[in-house]
Design a protein around this motif. Sequence first.
Motif, PDB file in Angstrom:
ATOM      1  N   ILE A 100      16.518  33.354  -0.263  1.00 29.81           N
ATOM      2  CA  ILE A 100      16.583  32.158   0.568  1.00 29.81           C
ATOM      3  C   ILE A 100      15.382  32.053   1.497  1.00 29.81           C
ATOM      4  N   GLY A 101      14.926  33.171   2.041  1.00 32.21           N
ATOM      5  CA  GLY A 101      13.772  33.142   2.932  1.00 32.21           C
ATOM      6  C   GLY A 101      12.529  32.648   2.223  1.00 32.21           C
ATOM      7  N   ARG A 102      12.306  33.164   1.036  1.00 28.30           N
ATOM      8  CA  ARG A 102      11.141  32.748   0.243  1.00 28.30           C
ATOM      9  C   ARG A 102      11.228  31.259  -0.105  1.00 28.30           C
ATOM     10  N   ALA A 103      12.407  30.828  -0.554  1.00 23.82           N
ATOM     11  CA  ALA A 103      12.594  29.424  -0.925  1.00 23.82           C
ATOM     12  C   ALA A 103      12.412  28.503   0.280  1.00 23.82           C
ATOM     13  N   THR A 104      12.870  28.938   1.450  1.00 28.52           N
ATOM     14  CA  THR A 104      12.739  28.122   2.655  1.00 28.52           C
ATOM     15  C   THR A 104      11.284  28.017   3.083  1.00 28.52           C
ATOM     16  N   ASP A 163      17.257  27.704  -3.541  1.00 24.92           N
ATOM     17  CA  ASP A 163      16.658  26.393  -3.277  1.00 24.92           C
ATOM     18  C   ASP A 163      17.655  25.443  -2.618  1.00 24.92           C
ATOM     19  N   ASP A 164      18.931  25.540  -3.008  1.00 25.03           N
ATOM     20  CA  ASP A 164      19.951  24.700  -2.367  1.00 25.03           C
ATOM     21  C   ASP A 164      20.005  24.965  -0.863  1.00 25.03           C
ATOM     22  N   VAL A 165      20.030  26.235  -0.509  1.00 22.80           N
ATOM     23  CA  VAL A 165      20.126  26.595   0.909  1.00 22.80           C
ATOM     24  C   VAL A 165      18.839  26.237   1.633  1.00 22.80           C
ATOM     25  N   ALA A 166      17.708  26.439   0.977  1.00 21.33           N
ATOM     26  CA  ALA A 166      16.424  26.084   1.578  1.00 21.33           C
ATOM     27  C   ALA A 166      16.358  24.586   1.879  1.00 21.33           C
ATOM     28  N   ASP A 167      16.896  23.768   0.979  1.00 25.27           N
ATOM     29  CA  ASP A 167      16.908  22.322   1.215  1.00 25.27           C
ATOM     30  C   ASP A 167      17.678  21.982   2.490  1.00 25.27           C
TER      31      ASP A 167
END
Length: 259
Positions: free
Chosen positions: A17-21, A218-222
């Motif tokens: 999640i950190g990377r995607a965010t 990616d869902d959480v990053a969005d």
Amino acid sequence: MSDSQRSALVTGATSGIGRATAKKLISDGWTVFAAGRRQQQLETLATECEQLPGRLVLVATDVTDNASIDALFSTVEAAGGVDTILNIAGGALGAESIADANIDDWQWMIETNVLGSLRIIQKFLPMLRAHGEGTILNLTSTAGVVAYEGGGGYNAAKFGQHALTGALRLEEAEHNIRVVEVLPGLVKTEEFASKRMRGDESKAANVYAGVSKPLTADDVADVCSYAVNLPHHINLDEIVMRPVKQAAQHKLIRDEGTL
């Protein structure tokens, strides 16, 4: 710092999640200080972000180490500072019952999820206060509001981080600091379950078995990106997000024949 020059620190940026965010915010045009323990993964992130409109600054950081955080702060301050902190570094280790729990696992979870967030917040609060419109987003978990069997250590850590976030929101409102909490349910990432199960890929796969569409990083990053991109006067205090198949912490629909 204008809206077109938004700048954020993202911890846990080497994976999941950190990377995607970090990537999502860079896609949105932000300057992102990507903090994580593993230099090689940070460099891979830089390669992936080369064509994106924002600016990426890599900072190898261990959120459990004060000297490492001091060095991180110096780098951020010298590069112009940030208006937003996203505490995403964290994780779970072990799934034993409390009777059989390993104290070292609990120590790591509390150090990383709770005290890691605390160290970052304490170090950067003066910078956010001085900015005038600071934001802190803590990524916790539904495990921080509902306990479950085999989750005692992770529950304890995430309950602690959840409480820290609530107290921080009350204390920092007078300084115009927006405090957001994102609480995901079942998220399938490349490392979370594997690390929790100590590399036992069979056990890790069982976490998601039969769930056709768990949340993704990616869902959480969005959602994280949406929350911090909103006008500053809008605070999404607590955002609980789950896959549709997870109606509650104790109710997960597993479809037969779905890997």
